[in-house]
Design a protein around this motif. Structure first.
Motif, PDB file in Angstrom:
ATOM      1  N   THR A   1       0.836  -1.198   0.000  1.00  0.00           N
ATOM      2  CA  THR A   1       0.000   0.000   0.000  1.00  0.00           C
ATOM      3  C   THR A   1       0.873   1.251   0.000  1.00  0.00           C
ATOM      4  N   ARG A   2       0.291   2.333  -0.436  1.00  0.00           N
ATOM      5  CA  ARG A   2       0.905   3.658  -0.303  1.00  0.00           C
ATOM      6  C   ARG A   2      -0.208   4.694  -0.288  1.00  0.00           C
ATOM      7  N   LYS A   3       0.068   5.835   0.347  1.00  0.00           N
ATOM      8  CA  LYS A   3      -0.954   6.873   0.465  1.00  0.00           C
ATOM      9  C   LYS A   3      -1.133   7.637  -0.841  1.00  0.00           C
ATOM     10  N   SER A   4      -0.051   7.793  -1.598  1.00  0.00           N
ATOM     11  CA  SER A   4      -0.131   8.511  -2.867  1.00  0.00           C
ATOM     12  C   SER A   4       1.042   8.107  -3.743  1.00  0.00           C
TER      13      SER A   4
ATOM     14  N   GLU B   1       4.557   8.608  -2.377  1.00  0.00           N
ATOM     15  CA  GLU B   1       5.014   7.825  -1.233  1.00  0.00           C
ATOM     16  C   GLU B   1       5.623   6.504  -1.700  1.00  0.00           C
TER      17      GLU B   1
ATOM     18  N   SER C   1      -8.853   2.168   6.344  1.00  0.00           N
ATOM     19  CA  SER C   1      -8.410   3.175   7.298  1.00  0.00           C
ATOM     20  C   SER C   1      -9.176   4.467   7.093  1.00  0.00           C
TER      21      SER C   1
ATOM     22  N   ASP D   1      -7.904   7.300   5.490  1.00  0.00           N
ATOM     23  CA  ASP D   1      -7.524   7.997   4.269  1.00  0.00           C
ATOM     24  C   ASP D   1      -7.610   7.107   3.034  1.00  0.00           C
ATOM     25  N   ASN D   2      -7.744   7.748   1.885  1.00  0.00           N
ATOM     26  CA  ASN D   2      -7.611   7.037   0.613  1.00  0.00           C
ATOM     27  C   ASN D   2      -6.191   6.483   0.488  1.00  0.00           C
ATOM     28  N   PHE D   3      -6.042   5.400  -0.260  1.00  0.00           N
ATOM     29  CA  PHE D   3      -4.713   4.855  -0.500  1.00  0.00           C
ATOM     30  C   PHE D   3      -4.729   4.006  -1.765  1.00  0.00           C
TER      31      PHE D   3
ATOM     32  N   LYS E   1      -6.717   2.264  -6.738  1.00  0.00           N
ATOM     33  CA  LYS E   1      -7.009   3.265  -5.723  1.00  0.00           C
ATOM     34  C   LYS E   1      -8.197   2.822  -4.882  1.00  0.00           C
TER      35      LYS E   1
ATOM     36  N   GLY F   1      -8.636  12.068   7.251  1.00  0.00           N
ATOM     37  CA  GLY F   1      -7.502  12.684   7.924  1.00  0.00           C
ATOM     38  C   GLY F   1      -7.921  13.565   9.072  1.00  0.00           C
TER      39      GLY F   1
END
Length: 553
Positions: free
Chosen positions: A170-173, A176, A194, A196-198, A219, A230
């Motif tokens: 996974t990564r947030k954007s 990252e 969670s 936030d989007n990821f 996504k 957030g």
């Protein structure tokens, strides 16, 4: 570290020089070649090649571990006066490179027996054939999720690839780095949504744990219907509870509650007033410290890291959380599914820090451990146990032969004759393994230590390494159940542990799973049994064959 080690070796050499000069002079008067070897297999191979023409000595003596060995002053002096130094590789003897950089011996011939062996093995294993490209598609993603929902995805290949070893990241954007999701090694993923989007992606690895194919990122949209991703920790926690009541789903409720605890508490360990409150609360309660036991000096990729958090005192609180981070500059993240004082985690190949936190009944921090570092060392992703393949062992013997001839050209005929004789024995050993194992229907064997990869590859066997069998920490019932499922799936009658290793926990697991235990020689250590039985390499490997046939039938 290397500079300090080199300085230590230089000082040790000077201090030991006077003491060793008489011994070295005595050796030289015998007129024999002086050969220093690192650990047992190198010693055995060099003795077979050298015969009576050389004096062969062993650095890592009985009961010592070649991985963690540190050369003594006596060792340094011997290498400084030797004609030949024999070792396997830096992946096995990590100290060899620093030792050789420090040595002041212009005439020293170095035999690194792994030279050419890795590439030869790689060529054999691939067979010169290339796999067709594989496309991976991630299926099952919904249009959006709420915080606390369980995300269920599947990775599907377009051509039915035989490999089954997956990792999910996974990564947030896009800015990252990708982070591996713990304990997810199949084509199916269940992951808690969670705040936030990821993005998520799936990666397929081949049998040598090399990346074979990967999916395009997908996504994952988190839409809490008006709540801003957030937002603050307390709001996230409250919203999670509201969502649980709205959905009324029992499984969803469990996951959401778990998420609220873990994610909320995780963020509370960042900056802000809540962190200070937690720490003050722990101090006000006079909570005792937490000690983590069971840490090994290093692990290999895929090993299960088994730890236990011990509170130095008494309390009725039993709500634990475990947190990890990839480095000191990274934030702590809660590890899903770790809510007792036992921590069992199948690592993904990256070193990390871990700490344990005990919460009170109000979900405030009561006590926490100091962070500890879990070192994942795959020896630069190379299996160092080359010598356990009788065919590749012949290549190692030839490298030793060439080094001895270089140092002593007059002995060429002797060294060539001895090499031919010993390699004939190794070839006969190889053929015996082939004949004994080729028709076996059950080709799986289970070991504690992942040392037999080369041997398994050579004879088309499947090695399953069970990590987490620590000598300090008893396996939890869940871990024993997991091993039991593995034993049942593969109809495994034996759990192997390395000869010379502690067998008490292996015996406990065997008793719980209805299996038996047996030993295999990895030959990393010159054990008491090898010495007492006067077993050489050939004899020990033949005992391994007999032992393997208890599982491979």
């Amino acid at each position: 570290m290397k500079k300090w080690f080199g300085l230590m070796l230089v000082m040790s050499t000077i201090l030991y020089g006077c003491q060793s000069s008489d011994e070295n002079s005595e050796e030289n008067t015998e007129g024999k070649l002086s050969v220093v070897t690192s650990f047992y297999p190198m010693y055995e191979f060099a003795r077979q090649v050298a015969g009576e023409r050389a004096e062969v000595s062993l650095m890592v003596s009985a009961g010592e571990d070649a991985h963690h060995y540190e050369p003594s002053a006596k060792d340094v002096a011997k290498v400084n006066e030797a004609d030949v130094f024999v070792y396997s590789s830096e992946e096995m003897e990590h100290w060899a490179e620093s030792l050789l950089e420090t040595t002041e011996n212009d005439k020293l011939v170095v035999a690194r027996t792994a030279d050419g062996v890795e590439s030869a093995h790689s060529h054999e294993h691939s067979g010169g054939e290339e796999q067709e490209p594989v496309n991976i598609e991630i299926q099952g993603a919904a249009e959006h999720y709420h915080t606390g929902d369980m995300i269920k995805l599947s990775a599907v290949t377009d051509n039915g690839a035989d490999f089954e070893h997956w990792h999910w990241y996974t990564r947030k954007s896009a800015d990252e780095e990708w982070v591996a999701i713990p304990n997810e090694f199949s084509s199916e993923l269940e992951y808690l949504a969670s705040i936030d989007n990821f993005e998520v992606r799936a990666v397929l690895f081949d049998d040598n744990h090399r990346e074979f194919a990967e999916s395009e990122p997908v996504k994952i949209v988190i839409d809490n219907h008006g709540e801003t991703p957030g937002h603050g920790e307390e709001e996230a926690h409250e919203h999670g509870e509201e969502e649980e009541h709205e959905h009324g789903d029992e499984a969803g409720h469990e996951h959401s509650d778990e998420h609220s605890d873990e994610e909320g508490h995780d963020h509370s360990h960042g900056e802000g007033e809540e962190t200070n409150h937690d720490h003050e609360h722990g101090s006000a309660e006079g909570a005792e410290s937490v000690e983590i036991i069971g840490l090994a000096d290093h692990y290999h990729t895929g090993d299960v890291v088994t730890l236990v958090a011990e509170l130095q005192g008494e309390t009725d609180y039993q709500h634990w959380h475990w947190y990890s981070r990839s480095g000191e500059n990274e934030e702590w993240e809660a590890i899903s599914g770790q809510e007792t004082d036992h921590f069992e985690y199948k690592n993904t190949g990256e070193s990390f820090d871990v700490k344990a936190v005990l919460l009170d009944d109000d979900h405030n921090m009561y006590a926490e451990s100091e962070p500890i570092s879990v070192l994942i060392d795959d020896h630069e992703n190379k299996d160092p146990h080359i010598w356990l393949d009788p065919v590749l062992a012949q290549e190692q013997v030839k490298i030793i032969r060439d080094a001895l001839i270089k140092a002593d050209p007059d002995g060429k005929e002797v060294y060539e004759k001895n090499t031919e004789a010993f390699n004939n024995e190794l070839q006969e050993l190889h053929e015996d393994y082939e004949a004994a194992l080729e028709d076996a229907e059950k080709r799986v064997f289970v070991v504690q230590h992942q040392a037999f990869g080369y041997l398994a590859d050579r004879y088309d066997l499947e090695q399953i390494a069970i990590g987490g069998l620590s000598t300090e920490v008893e396996p939890s019932p869940s871990r024993i159940a997991e091993i039991g499922d593995l034993v049942k799936e593969h109809k495994v009658p034996i759990i192997y542990y390395q000869q010379g290793a502690n067998s008490s926990i292996a015996e406990t697991v065997a008793a719980e799973t209805g299996t038996k235990t047996a030993t295999l020689f990895d030959l990393e250590v010159l054990s008491k049994e090898l010495e007492e039985k006067d077993l050489g390499y050939i004899e020990a490997m033949r005992e391994n064959l007999e032992s393997l046939q208890l599982s491979v039938q």
